[in-house]
Design an enzyme around this catalytic site. Sequence first.
Site, PDB file in Angstrom:
ATOM      1  NE  ARG A  27      -3.724  -0.372   2.287  1.00 29.09           N
ATOM      2  CZ  ARG A  27      -3.994  -1.334   3.174  1.00 29.09           C
ATOM      3  NH1 ARG A  27      -3.479  -1.283   4.379  1.00 29.09           N
ATOM      4  NH2 ARG A  27      -4.789  -2.322   2.855  1.00 29.09           N
ATOM      5  CG  ASP A 107       1.000  -4.646   7.026  1.00 29.35           C
ATOM      6  OD1 ASP A 107       0.649  -5.793   7.376  1.00 29.35           O
ATOM      7  OD2 ASP A 107       0.294  -3.651   7.188  1.00 29.35           O
ATOM      8  CG  ASP A 111      -3.705  -4.757  11.112  1.00 32.70           C
ATOM      9  OD1 ASP A 111      -2.660  -4.118  10.910  1.00 32.70           O
ATOM     10  OD2 ASP A 111      -4.258  -5.469  10.246  1.00 32.70           O
ATOM     11  CG  ASP A 124      -6.248  -8.528   9.499  1.00 32.01           C
ATOM     12  OD1 ASP A 124      -7.394  -8.933   9.209  1.00 32.01           O
ATOM     13  OD2 ASP A 124      -5.868  -7.372   9.311  1.00 32.01           O
ATOM     14  CD  GLU A 127      -3.846 -10.279   5.826  1.00 31.83           C
ATOM     15  OE1 GLU A 127      -3.126  -9.649   5.037  1.00 31.83           O
ATOM     16  OE2 GLU A 127      -4.842  -9.782   6.380  1.00 31.83           O
TER      17      GLU A 127
END
EC number: 3.6.1.15
Length: 182
Positions: A27, A107, A111, A124, A127
Amino acid sequence: MAREAKGPKEGDFITIKSYKHDGSLHRTWRDTMVLKTSENVLIGCNDHTLVTEDDGRRWVTREPAIVYFHKHYWFNIVAMIRDNGVSYYCNLASPYVLDKEALKYIDYDLDVKVFPDGERRLLDVDEYEEHGAQWQYSADTDRILKANVKVLVDWIKHKKGPFSQEYIDIWYSRYQELSRRQ
């Protein structure tokens, strides 16, 4: 003789780029205003900032957000200033590096979201586990990230740094002052 600049000054705009562990771009935030830089910390503000996702999708941030990056902690903090109070989005991530192109970090998926009423959620986890297996996060990386979740939760509980209202008031006021000069 011109003095060589040592990085961004307050009021300058920088780009922020987050990457994934495999080196792929995740991002990009364009035009984050720098509010403070020190040896270890960069504080900035995103306000209607253009964000580009890895798949090319683009969006603009809706509200002002004070961003906090540290060279020794494995997290960064986004304090979103909303009508109903401040919400926090905390990324578990590598310490940042700053070069001529951008402020950059990796990252690591996990989070922590903090709501205006103080409720906290770890997000997450699936993930993180999936990417950890896919990209083979080392045991050291896993240990460091889990230790930094504890540090982050301690900061939240004790309203340390970005989690104090005084901090938000000071840096948002500074952003408004610098914006008027633009």
